[in-house]
Design a protein around this motif. Structure first.
Motif, PDB file in Angstrom:
ATOM      1  N   LEU A 258       0.875  -1.164   0.000  1.00 14.30           N
ATOM      2  CA  LEU A 258       0.000   0.000   0.000  1.00 14.30           C
ATOM      3  C   LEU A 258       0.912   1.213   0.000  1.00 14.30           C
ATOM      4  O   LEU A 258       1.890   1.263   0.734  1.00 14.30           O
ATOM      5  N   SER A 259       0.567   2.191  -0.820  1.00 13.18           N
ATOM      6  CA  SER A 259       1.439   3.345  -0.948  1.00 13.18           C
ATOM      7  C   SER A 259       0.620   4.563  -1.338  1.00 13.18           C
ATOM      8  O   SER A 259      -0.457   4.428  -1.918  1.00 13.18           O
ATOM      9  N   ASN A 260       1.148   5.731  -1.024  1.00 14.05           N
ATOM     10  CA  ASN A 260       0.499   6.943  -1.500  1.00 14.05           C
ATOM     11  C   ASN A 260       1.175   7.441  -2.780  1.00 14.05           C
ATOM     12  O   ASN A 260       0.787   8.450  -3.337  1.00 14.05           O
ATOM     13  N   ALA A 261       2.191   6.722  -3.238  1.00 13.95           N
ATOM     14  CA  ALA A 261       2.931   7.128  -4.429  1.00 13.95           C
ATOM     15  C   ALA A 261       2.403   6.390  -5.648  1.00 13.95           C
ATOM     16  O   ALA A 261       2.022   5.227  -5.562  1.00 13.95           O
ATOM     17  N   VAL A 262       2.424   7.066  -6.764  1.00 14.48           N
ATOM     18  CA  VAL A 262       2.033   6.402  -8.005  1.00 14.48           C
ATOM     19  C   VAL A 262       3.250   6.180  -8.901  1.00 14.48           C
ATOM     20  O   VAL A 262       3.303   5.236  -9.672  1.00 14.48           O
ATOM     21  N   GLY A 263       4.259   7.027  -8.745  1.00 13.49           N
ATOM     22  CA  GLY A 263       5.440   6.911  -9.601  1.00 13.49           C
ATOM     23  C   GLY A 263       6.289   5.704  -9.245  1.00 13.49           C
ATOM     24  O   GLY A 263       6.269   5.220  -8.117  1.00 13.49           O
ATOM     25  N   MET A 264       7.016   5.216 -10.241  1.00 11.74           N
ATOM     26  CA  MET A 264       7.822   4.024 -10.008  1.00 11.74           C
ATOM     27  C   MET A 264       9.286   4.241 -10.345  1.00 11.74           C
ATOM     28  O   MET A 264      10.051   3.303 -10.447  1.00 11.74           O
ATOM     29  N   ASN A 265       9.662   5.491 -10.564  1.00 11.79           N
ATOM     30  CA  ASN A 265      11.096   5.781 -10.601  1.00 11.79           C
ATOM     31  C   ASN A 265      11.345   6.892  -9.585  1.00 11.79           C
ATOM     32  O   ASN A 265      10.411   7.541  -9.122  1.00 11.79           O
ATOM     33  N   GLY A 275      -0.839  11.616  -3.174  1.00  6.93           N
ATOM     34  CA  GLY A 275      -1.796  11.031  -2.232  1.00  6.93           C
ATOM     35  C   GLY A 275      -1.348  11.236  -0.791  1.00  6.93           C
ATOM     36  O   GLY A 275      -0.158  11.410  -0.514  1.00  6.93           O
ATOM     37  N   ARG A 276      -2.318  11.255   0.109  1.00  7.09           N
ATOM     38  CA  ARG A 276      -1.963  11.422   1.523  1.00  7.09           C
ATOM     39  C   ARG A 276      -2.543  10.296   2.348  1.00  7.09           C
ATOM     40  O   ARG A 276      -3.718   9.948   2.228  1.00  7.09           O
ATOM     41  N   TRP A 277      -1.697   9.733   3.197  1.00  2.17           N
ATOM     42  CA  TRP A 277      -2.140   8.637   4.060  1.00  2.17           C
ATOM     43  C   TRP A 277      -3.272   9.096   4.976  1.00  2.17           C
ATOM     44  O   TRP A 277      -4.236   8.386   5.187  1.00  2.17           O
ATOM     45  N   ASP A 278      -3.134  10.314   5.521  1.00  2.00           N
ATOM     46  CA  ASP A 278      -4.135  10.774   6.492  1.00  2.00           C
ATOM     47  C   ASP A 278      -5.488  11.040   5.836  1.00  2.00           C
ATOM     48  O   ASP A 278      -6.503  11.134   6.506  1.00  2.00           O
ATOM     49  N   LYS A 279      -5.529  11.137   4.518  1.00  2.00           N
ATOM     50  CA  LYS A 279      -6.804  11.320   3.830  1.00  2.00           C
ATOM     51  C   LYS A 279      -7.262  10.019   3.163  1.00  2.00           C
ATOM     52  O   LYS A 279      -8.213  10.019   2.380  1.00  2.00           O
ATOM     53  N   GLY A 280      -6.528   8.955   3.430  1.00  2.00           N
ATOM     54  CA  GLY A 280      -6.907   7.654   2.861  1.00  2.00           C
ATOM     55  C   GLY A 280      -6.663   7.561   1.361  1.00  2.00           C
ATOM     56  O   GLY A 280      -7.247   6.722   0.687  1.00  2.00           O
ATOM     57  N   GLN A 281      -5.766   8.427   0.853  1.00  2.00           N
ATOM     58  CA  GLN A 281      -5.512   8.393  -0.596  1.00  2.00           C
ATOM     59  C   GLN A 281      -4.417   7.380  -0.901  1.00  2.00           C
ATOM     60  O   GLN A 281      -3.313   7.710  -1.292  1.00  2.00           O
ATOM     61  N   LEU A 282      -4.752   6.138  -0.687  1.00  2.00           N
ATOM     62  CA  LEU A 282      -3.775   5.069  -0.817  1.00  2.00           C
ATOM     63  C   LEU A 282      -4.050   4.245  -2.063  1.00  2.00           C
ATOM     64  O   LEU A 282      -5.176   4.160  -2.527  1.00  2.00           O
ATOM     65  N   ARG A 283      -2.980   3.612  -2.509  1.00  2.00           N
ATOM     66  CA  ARG A 283      -3.120   2.751  -3.675  1.00  2.00           C
ATOM     67  C   ARG A 283      -2.552   1.389  -3.334  1.00  2.00           C
ATOM     68  O   ARG A 283      -1.587   1.275  -2.591  1.00  2.00           O
ATOM     69  N   PHE A 284      -3.176   0.399  -3.941  1.00  2.00           N
ATOM     70  CA  PHE A 284      -2.609  -0.936  -3.854  1.00  2.00           C
ATOM     71  C   PHE A 284      -1.644  -1.082  -5.025  1.00  2.00           C
ATOM     72  O   PHE A 284      -1.865  -0.529  -6.098  1.00  2.00           O
ATOM     73  N   GLY A 285      -0.567  -1.801  -4.813  1.00  2.00           N
ATOM     74  CA  GLY A 285       0.375  -2.023  -5.903  1.00  2.00           C
ATOM     75  C   GLY A 285       1.150  -3.280  -5.682  1.00  2.00           C
ATOM     76  O   GLY A 285       1.148  -3.848  -4.589  1.00  2.00           O
ATOM     77  N   PHE A 286       1.778  -3.749  -6.721  1.00  2.00           N
ATOM     78  CA  PHE A 286       2.671  -4.907  -6.540  1.00  2.00           C
ATOM     79  C   PHE A 286       3.859  -4.828  -7.485  1.00  2.00           C
ATOM     80  O   PHE A 286       3.769  -4.251  -8.569  1.00  2.00           O
ATOM     81  N   ASN A 287       4.946  -5.379  -7.054  1.00  2.00           N
ATOM     82  CA  ASN A 287       6.123  -5.574  -7.897  1.00  2.00           C
ATOM     83  C   ASN A 287       6.283  -7.073  -8.074  1.00  2.00           C
ATOM     84  O   ASN A 287       6.182  -7.818  -7.097  1.00  2.00           O
ATOM     85  N   LEU A 288       6.511  -7.477  -9.294  1.00  2.00           N
ATOM     86  CA  LEU A 288       6.767  -8.892  -9.538  1.00  2.00           C
ATOM     87  C   LEU A 288       8.193  -8.984 -10.053  1.00  2.00           C
ATOM     88  O   LEU A 288       8.545  -8.292 -11.010  1.00  2.00           O
TER      89      LEU A 288
END
Lengths: 301, 187
Positions: A258-265, A275-288
């Motif tokens: 779970l992360s508030n970041a969308v960028g991957m570099n 996104g902000r954790w305190d506002k619940g602006q979280l994203r699910f993500g995975f690295n394979l």
């Protein structure tokens, strides 16, 4: 006195067990010096992967291997069922990392976010080791660059290719404290050749904290946080924090988080996390991650 | 008379010590290979350790081995990582040891070149578990050199080495272990 000596010698012989019996349990191995304790040995497997979650880790790929990485970041979870908790929107990065020597690796990647290409080189002048001349930490240096390949925002003005580029530099100081616990600090600098607003700095400094706590042999809890020292703009961007679980399945490593970041570099997640954790602006993500042996090892088997 | 007796005793003891020393042989570059490949394995699941310590006392047939687990080398770096991290846990259990003896030691003439069939019995300790092992082997006497060879199988479950369900059909539940050591006199 002299008369006593013979009985004493006989007694000694009688008391001492026969040599052959004594040697049944003799530790023959102790007769040989133990080189293993003296030999310098580099501490390996501080992390399951050369990335903590978003950021680089103190771990290096083995020489002659390639890590094929597929990363996904979904939409914000708080969008609810309509967007299936963000899973309808995926942003991805595909990357190839190469282990060159024990302490040198390099990689390339491309993200859908801003159609960005990135490349990096990671080198460790010092590595954590035990045995003779031990060293407590690994110090790794990372240098990378990114190139935005989106169409120009305003094609009517004169645009320069250099405006697409950004650079990042990082020093990773990490230590594997024991089998389950690893911690690293990563002072980072990101330089954007061009920033969208004049109020934004070109150089952003951040201090990264990454770590791992193993829950079992194949599962670990990981965290990855970058504290920005400058360049935070109210209601625009914030510090990226990711919490994850590494699962190793035998051939693959799955990093779910779970992360508030969308960028991957580095450029994207350090300077453009909105996104902000305190506002619940979280994203699910995975690295394979899938590691392939591309260079054959010396035939010893 | 008394002094002579003492001298004789001391001389005898020294002689017997010296005899002991000459009956011992060792190597630090012994070789142990293990193979846990099954027909369904996508690649050979095998590792080799070329730094095995072996000491043998020919007088009573005692033979002991010590292998550093991290010295096992594999064709794929990832397999080596999995071996150390997940299967044998080499940080927790750095060494495997065998302590045993040649049970038919009196049938081997260490003074005469030749190949001798032997039976070896003892305790194998690996991954923190100790199990009794018995196997047929071969000792080849060649001048001052002794070659010790043996092949046996070890069930992974005996040593609490777990193969995860996901790869259970790709890794053998028993490992074939091949030992080859060329021993020199220990001086």
């Amino acid at each position: 006195m002299k008369k006593l000596l013979i009985p004493i010698i006989i007694l000694l012989y009688a008391l001492l067990p026969p040599t052959a019996v004594a040697q049944q349990n003799e530790d023959l191995l102790s007769l040989i010096g133990d080189d293993a304790k003296v030999k310098k040995e580099f501490v390996k497997y501080a992390f399951k992967s050369p990335r903590v979650i978003n950021g680089h880790s103190m771990e290096f790929l083995a020489p002659g291997t390639m890590d094929f990485r597929i990363l996904h970041r979904f939409g914000e979870i708080n969008q609810g069922f309509q967007n299936f908790f963000g899973l309808d929107q995926a942003s991805m990065r595909m990357g190839f990392d190469f282990g060159i020597t024990r302490n040198l690796m390099a990689g390339i990647g491309r993200s859908t976010y801003k159609k960005e290409l990135d490349a990096f080189v990671k080198y460790a002048p010092l590595m954590q080791s035990t045995g003779s001349k031990p060293f407590p930490v690994t110090v790794a240096l990372v240098a990378g660059m990114t190139a935005n390949t989106l169409p120009w925002a305003d094609a009517t003005i004169e645009n320069y290719f250099s405006s697409r580029l950004a650079y990042y530099y990082q020093i990773i100081i990490g230590r594997k404290f024991n089998e389950s616990f690893t911690l690293q600090l990563a002072p980072t600098m990101v330089h954007n050749n061009l920033v969208p607003l004049s109020s934004q700095p070109n150089d952003v400094f951040a201090l990264g904290f990454g770590g791992r706590f193993k829950l079992s042999k194949r599962i670990a809890f990981t965290w990855d946080y970058f504290h920005l020292m400058n360049g935070i703009q109210q209601d625009v961007n914030t510090h990226p924090l990711s919490l994850g679980i590494d699962i190793e399945t035998g051939g693959h490593v799955f990093q779910l988080h779970l992360s508030n970041a969308v960028g991957m570099n580095e450029r994207a997640f350090v300077t453009e996390t909105t996104g902000r954790w305190d506002k619940g602006q979280l994203r699910f993500g995975f690295n394979l991650s899938r590691v392939f042996q591309i260079k054959k090892r010396a035939e010893k088997i | 008379m008394m002094k002579q007796l003492i001298h004789a005793t001391v001389a005898f003891m020294l002689l017997s010590l010296q005899a002991d020393a000459q009956s011992r042989f060792f190597t630090k570059t012994g070789r142990i290979k293990f193979d846990a490949t099954v027909p369904k394995s996508p690649e050979a699941i095998a590792g080799v350790n070329n730094a095995v310590i072996c000491v043998m006392d020919t007088k009573n047939g005692n033979i002991q081995f010590s292998a550093v687990m991290k010295s096992f080398e594999f064709k794929a770096a990832l397999m080596e990582e999995h071996f150390n991290e997940n299967y044998v846990e080499s940080n927790k259990f750095p060494k495997a040891e065998f302590r045993g003896s040649v049970t038919n030691n009196n049938t081997v003439d260490y003074a005469k070149d030749g190949s001798y069939k032997v039976k070896v019995k003892g305790n194998l300790t690996m991954h923190g578990e100790t199990k009794e092992v018995e196997t047929d082997g071969e000792i080849i006497v060649r001048g001052e050199i002794l070659e010790a060879k043996a092949t046996f199988t070890a069930a992974l479950s005996d040593y609490k080495v777990k193969v995860p369900q996901l790869v259970a059909d790709k890794v053998s539940q028993t490992a074939k272990i091949i030992v080859e050591c060329s021993l020199q006199p220990l001086k």
